[in-house]
Scaffold this active site. Structure first.
Site, PDB file in Angstrom:
ATOM      1  N   GLY A  23       0.834  -1.206   0.000  1.00  0.00           N
ATOM      2  CA  GLY A  23       0.000   0.000   0.000  1.00  0.00           C
ATOM      3  C   GLY A  23       0.866   1.252   0.000  1.00  0.00           C
ATOM      4  N   ARG A  24       0.233   2.368   0.374  1.00  0.00           N
ATOM      5  CA  ARG A  24       0.912   3.668   0.293  1.00  0.00           C
ATOM      6  C   ARG A  24       2.226   3.725   1.069  1.00  0.00           C
ATOM      7  NH1 ARG A  24      -4.679   5.735   0.247  1.00  0.00           N
ATOM      8  NH2 ARG A  24      -4.779   4.810   2.301  1.00  0.00           N
ATOM      9  N   ILE A  25       2.210   3.214   2.328  1.00  0.00           N
ATOM     10  CA  ILE A  25       3.414   3.349   3.162  1.00  0.00           C
ATOM     11  C   ILE A  25       4.533   2.457   2.626  1.00  0.00           C
ATOM     12  CG2 ILE A  25       4.348   3.040   5.503  1.00  0.00           C
ATOM     13  CD1 ILE A  25       1.430   3.768   6.495  1.00  0.00           C
ATOM     14  N   GLY A  32       5.440   6.101  14.249  1.00  0.00           N
ATOM     15  CA  GLY A  32       5.300   6.203  12.790  1.00  0.00           C
ATOM     16  C   GLY A  32       4.886   7.577  12.279  1.00  0.00           C
ATOM     17  N   ALA A  67       3.690  -1.609  11.242  1.00  0.00           N
ATOM     18  CA  ALA A  67       2.274  -1.743  10.854  1.00  0.00           C
ATOM     19  C   ALA A  67       1.400  -1.903  12.102  1.00  0.00           C
ATOM     20  CB  ALA A  67       2.122  -2.917   9.897  1.00  0.00           C
ATOM     21  N   ARG A  68       1.192  -3.135  12.524  1.00  0.00           N
ATOM     22  CA  ARG A  68       0.461  -3.387  13.759  1.00  0.00           C
ATOM     23  C   ARG A  68       1.143  -4.519  14.509  1.00  0.00           C
ATOM     24  NH1 ARG A  68      -1.186   0.930  13.501  1.00  0.00           N
ATOM     25  NH2 ARG A  68      -3.339   1.698  13.479  1.00  0.00           N
ATOM     26  N   HIS A 115       5.694   3.442  18.966  1.00  0.00           N
ATOM     27  CA  HIS A 115       4.658   3.744  17.958  1.00  0.00           C
ATOM     28  C   HIS A 115       4.784   5.194  17.459  1.00  0.00           C
ATOM     29  CE1 HIS A 115       0.421   2.298  16.562  1.00  0.00           C
ATOM     30  NE2 HIS A 115       0.962   3.109  15.661  1.00  0.00           N
ATOM     31  N   GLU A 134       0.301  -3.312  23.042  1.00  0.00           N
ATOM     32  CA  GLU A 134       0.957  -2.061  23.430  1.00  0.00           C
ATOM     33  C   GLU A 134      -0.006  -1.190  24.239  1.00  0.00           C
ATOM     34  OE1 GLU A 134       1.788  -0.783  19.278  1.00  0.00           O
ATOM     35  OE2 GLU A 134       0.642   1.014  19.772  1.00  0.00           O
TER      36      GLU A 134
HETATM   37  C1  DGY Z   1      -2.231   5.010  12.354  1.00  0.00           C
HETATM   38  O1  DGY Z   1      -2.563   6.126  11.938  1.00  0.00           O
HETATM   39  O2  DGY Z   1      -2.932   4.025  12.204  1.00  0.00           O
HETATM   40  C2  DGY Z   1      -0.902   4.895  13.019  1.00  0.00           C
HETATM   41  O3  DGY Z   1      -0.676   3.682  13.597  1.00  0.00           O
HETATM   42  C3  DGY Z   1      -0.684   6.017  14.015  1.00  0.00           C
HETATM   43  O4  DGY Z   1      -0.434   7.131  13.256  1.00  0.00           O
END
Ligand code: DGY
Length: 323
Positions: A157-159, A291, A241-242, A289, A271
């Site tokens: 995906g985008r990231i 990101g 991601a997660r 976390h 978390e």
């Molecule tokens: C999200 O936006 O889902 C990230 O985990 C936190 O920015």
């Protein structure tokens, strides 16, 4: 006409809160504590819109609040695995998220984790701070070269695409990926990226594996003992991601046994609790976390959540509607 009442569950950067206050009758969680089930239910019973975020578990229980006043959940964040979408839908709630604005910063964090763990930057930092450094020498803290290696992306995906761009064009990395919904051909071509049919193929071939799939039931412990076991012994696993995409016990075992060389983690199952074993391992980089955590991005996320809620109350279709 009275302004819609909007409850924002966690504090936002000032610029975003200020805009929200202009448009809505805003109630802030002044001391920024994680809201309880009862508090979230109260918010759903008393506000026209609630803006939760990734740390709020918007479960079926929370969404069973009666009588429900809320019409829209304007989530602050791109991920929505913390919201029970089925339950939200059955309560006729619109749910929106904040994609795009956090793409680059989250990809930057994945790059940071990759570079830090490969070049032992966390370990080196601790070494200097603990006054253990005795001086330069040819054999000191030798890490792994990143430039020119193969980066395997799970999810494109985008990231993932933004990371691929930085890694390929900045670090001359070969990009391989797997995704059930691959990007358009021109995107794949611009990254010189090569698709693989299965995650197993990516795991076997990559020097660095970076996870970019959504969280939730379908990807729960996708990286289990068996799959981690397919990775090269010198490879590194990166997760921005997660947390629950990785089985943490399987990863701890793999890192202890030398099945893989290291890991860079920004997210964790359960978390903010982090598995104790990680805390003393030198071959893991641990971030809290982070990101999307740049001021530019966190303001933009607030603006995007506001845009969605504003559109909804103006009778328009919100730009980032999830359900
Ligand atoms: C999200 O936006 O889902 C990230 O985990 C936190 O920015």
């Amino acid at each position: 006409m009275a302004k819609p009442k909007v409850i924002i569950t966690r504090r936002w950067p000032e610029a975003a809160e200020a805009r929200a206050r202009k448009l809505f009758d805003v109630v802030l969680n002044e001391d920024d504590h994680p809201m309880t089930v009862a508090e979230l239910q109260e918010a759903l019973k008393t506000a026209d819109a609630v803006c939760p975020t990734v740390s709020d578990a918007i479960t079926a229980e929370v969404l069973s609040a009666e009588p429900l006043k809320c019409k829209i959940l304007g989530n602050y964040g791109v991920g929505f695995n913390h919201i029970d979408l089925g339950a939200a839908k059955s309560r006729n709630l619109v749910v929106t998220n904040t994609p795009e604005v956090l793409t680059d910063c989250t990809a930057d964090i994945a790059m940071i984790l990759m570079l830090m763990v490969a070049r032992r930057a966390g370990e080196g930092e601790r070494h200097v701070r603990h006054k253990e450094w005795t001086g330069w020498r040819p054999t000191h803290m030798i890490g792994t070269k990143v430039t020119g290696k193969t980066l395997g992306l799970v999810g494109m995906g985008r990231i993932a695409r933004a990371m691929a761009h930085k890694a390929h064009h900045g670090f001359d990395m070969k990009i391989i990926f797997t995704d059930p919904y691959p990007p358009p051909d021109d995107v794949v071509k611009s990254l010189d990226a090569e698709p693989r049919d299965t995650i197993e193929e990516v795991l076997k071939e990559a020097d660095f594996v970076s996870l970019h799939c959504p969280g939730g039931k379908e990807t729960y412990h996708l990286l289990n003992e068996e799959r981690i076991g397919l990775m090269k012994p010198g490879a590194f696993l990166i997760n921005s991601a997660r947390g629950d995409v990785i089985d943490p016990q399987a990863l701890i075992k793999a890192l202890n046994n030398g099945t893989i060389k290291g890991a860079g983690l920004d997210v964790y199952e359960g978390e903010p609790n982090v598995q104790e074993e990680f805390l003393t391992m030198e071959n893991v980089v641990l971030l809290p976390h982070l990101g999307s955590a740049s001021m530019e991005t966190r303001v933009a996320m607030g603006m995007r959540a506001i845009d969605n809620v504003q559109a909804f109350f103006e009778g328009k279709e919100p730009g980032d509607r999830v359900v």
